[in-house]
Each structure stands twice: as structure tokens, then as C-alpha cells.
Design an enzyme around this catalytic site. Structure first.
Site, PDB file in Angstrom:
ATOM      1  N   LEU A  35       0.814  -1.209   0.000  1.00 43.56           N
ATOM      2  CA  LEU A  35       0.000   0.000   0.000  1.00 43.56           C
ATOM      3  C   LEU A  35       0.852   1.264   0.000  1.00 43.56           C
ATOM      4  CD1 LEU A  35      -2.798  -1.028   2.528  1.00 43.56           C
ATOM      5  CD2 LEU A  35      -2.609  -1.513   0.082  1.00 43.56           C
ATOM      6  N   HIS A  36       0.262   2.340  -0.530  1.00 42.43           N
ATOM      7  CA  HIS A  36       0.895   3.650  -0.563  1.00 42.43           C
ATOM      8  C   HIS A  36      -0.166   4.703  -0.243  1.00 42.43           C
ATOM      9  CE1 HIS A  36      -0.993   3.860  -4.491  1.00 42.43           C
ATOM     10  NE2 HIS A  36      -0.242   2.886  -4.949  1.00 42.43           N
ATOM     11  N   GLU A  37       0.191   5.963  -0.391  1.00 44.87           N
ATOM     12  CA  GLU A  37      -0.719   7.035  -0.003  1.00 44.87           C
ATOM     13  C   GLU A  37      -1.974   7.067  -0.870  1.00 44.87           C
ATOM     14  OE1 GLU A  37      -0.651   8.922   2.722  1.00 44.87           O
ATOM     15  OE2 GLU A  37       0.962   7.527   3.205  1.00 44.87           O
ATOM     16  N   HIS A  39      -3.695   4.373  -1.752  1.00 45.60           N
ATOM     17  CA  HIS A  39      -4.607   3.483  -1.043  1.00 45.60           C
ATOM     18  C   HIS A  39      -5.107   4.142   0.241  1.00 45.60           C
ATOM     19  CE1 HIS A  39      -1.972   0.587  -3.309  1.00 45.60           C
ATOM     20  NE2 HIS A  39      -3.162   0.115  -3.647  1.00 45.60           N
TER      21      HIS A  39
END
Length: 289
Positions: A35-37, A39
Site C-alpha cells: 500500500l501507498h498514499e 490506497h
């Protein structure tokens, strides 16, 4: 945040919550992890619009072709859980492949026409896997709303149509693409880029920005716009174009006139790109109108 790996246990927890909150809404963010920003923004939006937010992390083998990167797809479950918790998720569903597919899958959900172009043409069978796993997840979670990023706008169009055609009682909520400060769309695959590839990858967002300028020109047609975008991306020596398409959205068909390209004329236009930098394939798009 509570974490579940069992479908049965997750369903039981959701049943208990619904009994205690009969008017409460369930929001759902399906992901493939790492996940990243981008998501996190989906989770935060769901948190603000629903009483309970469920996030799934599952790398779905059905949507990877035989020569694609399923085995090397990045995974970091501890980091994923931390991001989900910070963003406000209530339940994390992290099943393994055996839990999701205990038997060989002989039932699939196929969406035709919308999958004939773009990534559907470049990755045969990809959207069969997407439709099947998202349908399964919708049946497991039974959300009121499901949140998807528009970086993969074709996926959003496919899932919206699947939900409509199958009368699934879920609202599909498309959310804006989240970008790095230099404009590169956030993606789990960005980690594969070398420093030089990463520097040149900004050409995708730059090309989409130029497309907006070119769309304002009188008489521009889809073929002319596509030709200019291809030439612009060609300025990056490491870029290898998979596709550049100018289509109507969300039906993903070629525009039938020059007028259809003009913003504000009644139909939306998507400019969609897929470009490889070394072994890393990046997608991006912009929707106009």
C-alpha cells in the site's frame, strides 16, 4: 483494527456489526497490498463516509498472465497493516490463495466489450481475473460502497458495469489518482524503477497535461491527438509504449467525431497510456469533460 484471514470469521464479525448497527454503512477498499498514499486516501474517504471500513489485501493470481510478475509482485504485510491502521480501517481481510480459491476455479465473471482495449488487449485474461475476484470479495464483505482509484480507469469502468449488469447492491466510488510531487502516479510497481527510469517516467503525466492543451485546439481529432502524445512520450529514451488511446469514457469506444473530443460537449474522453521502462509497465490516464 482487527485482522482476519478467514472468510467465515470475517463474515461473522460483519454480521455482528450489522446487528449492532442496523442503519450503519460498510465501506470497502479492495487492494493487492504493498500500500501507498493512494490506497490510504481511499481508506480515509471510506472512513469519512461509512460507519465501518473494511480493507482487503490479496494478490490475486487470476489476474496475472503466465509471463507476468505474480511471484515478484511486491509484498509487505506488516507495512500494509500499519498504513491501514493509520488511515482508519476497522477490519483488515488478508486471506491467502488457498482461502480464496480452495478448489480450481471453474466459475468466472467476464465483462465483454469494455475489456477489448487498453490493458484488456495487452493483458489477455486480466479482467476475467479482476471481475472474478472483485465479485467474490463483494459477496464476502457485502459492502454498501466500494472505493477504487481512477489510476486504473478501465478497471473502474469494468467494475461499475459488472455491478450494474448483475444488480449488485453496492455503490462504486471512483476516486482521483494520487501523485508524487513531480506528477508520477503512485503505484506499487514504482519500486521497480531505477533512478534513471524514475526520472524519465514523469513524461507520462507531462504528456497528459499536454493532451489537455491540445484538446482545446479547434479541429483536433483522436488520431492527431494520439500522434502528438506518442511523439511527446518518445522524448524519454527509456520509454517503450504499450498503448496510447483516446476513447470515450466509460464505454471505451473511439470517438465518433471531432466535436466529441471537445471538453464540455456532453461526453467524456479518456486519454489512457501504458508505457514500459525496462521491465516495469506503468499506466496512467486523464479523463476530460
Amino acid at each position: 483494527m482487527l485482522t482476519y484471514t478467514s472468510i467465515r470469521e470475517l463474515r461473522e464479525r460483519l454480521r455482528e456489526w450489522r446487528e449492532a448497527n442496523p442503519k450503519g454503512k460498510v465501506g470497502f477498499v479492495p487492494t493487492m497490498g504493498f500500500l501507498h498514499e493512494g490506497h490510504a486516501s481511499l481508506i480515509e474517504r471510506s472512513r469519512g463516509e461509512n460507519g465501518l471500513t473494511v480493507v482487503s489485501v490479496f494478490v490475486n493470481p487470476l489476474q496475472f498472465g503466465p509471463n507476468e510478475d505474480f511471484e515478484r509482485y511486491p509484498r509487505d504485510p506488516e507495512r500494509d497493516a500499519a498504513i491501514c491502521g493509520r488511515a482508519g480501517a476497522d477490519l483488515l481481510f488478508a486471506p491467502d490463495v488457498r482461502e480464496m480459491y480452495p478448489k480450481k476455479t471453474i466459475t468466472k465473471v467476464l465483462v465483454e466489450q469494455l475489456t477489448d482495449r487498453l490493458c484488456g488487449a495487452s493483458r489477455p485474461g486480466h479482467f476475467d481475473g479482476v471481475g472474478t475476484v472483485v465479485s467474490k470479495l463483494f459477496h464476502i464483505v457485502q459492502p454498501d460502497r466500494a472505493y477504487f482509484g481512477l489510476k486504473d480507469a478501465q478497471q473502474v469502468a469494468v467494475i461499475e458495469r459488472m455491478a450494474e449488469d448483475l444488480n449488485l447492491p453496492v455503490e462504486i466510488v471512483p476516486c482521483p489518482t494520487v501523485r508524487e510531487p513531480d506528477g508520477l502516479a503512485l503505484s506499487s510497481r514504482n519500486v521497480y524503477l531505477t533512478a534513471e527510469q524514475r526520472e524519465q517516467a514523469v513524461v507520462l503525466n507531462e504528456a497528459l497535461g499536454k493532451a489537455e492543451e491540445w484538446l482545446a485546439e479547434p479541429g483536433i481529432d483522436a488520431a492527431g491527438l494520439r500522434e502528438r502524445i506518442v511523439a511527446y512520450i518518445g522524448r524519454a529514451p527509456l520509454a517503450v509504449i504499450d498503448y496510447v488511446e483516446v476513447l470515450t469514457y466509460p464505454d471505451l469506444q473511439p470517438p465518433d467525431s471531432v466535436a466529441a473530443l471537445h471538453i464540455g460537449r456532453g461526453s467524456r474522453i479518456i486519454v489512457a497510456l501504458a508505457v514500459k521502462f525496462g521491465g516495469t509497465r506503468l499506466i496512467d490516464n486523464r479523463i476530460f469533460g
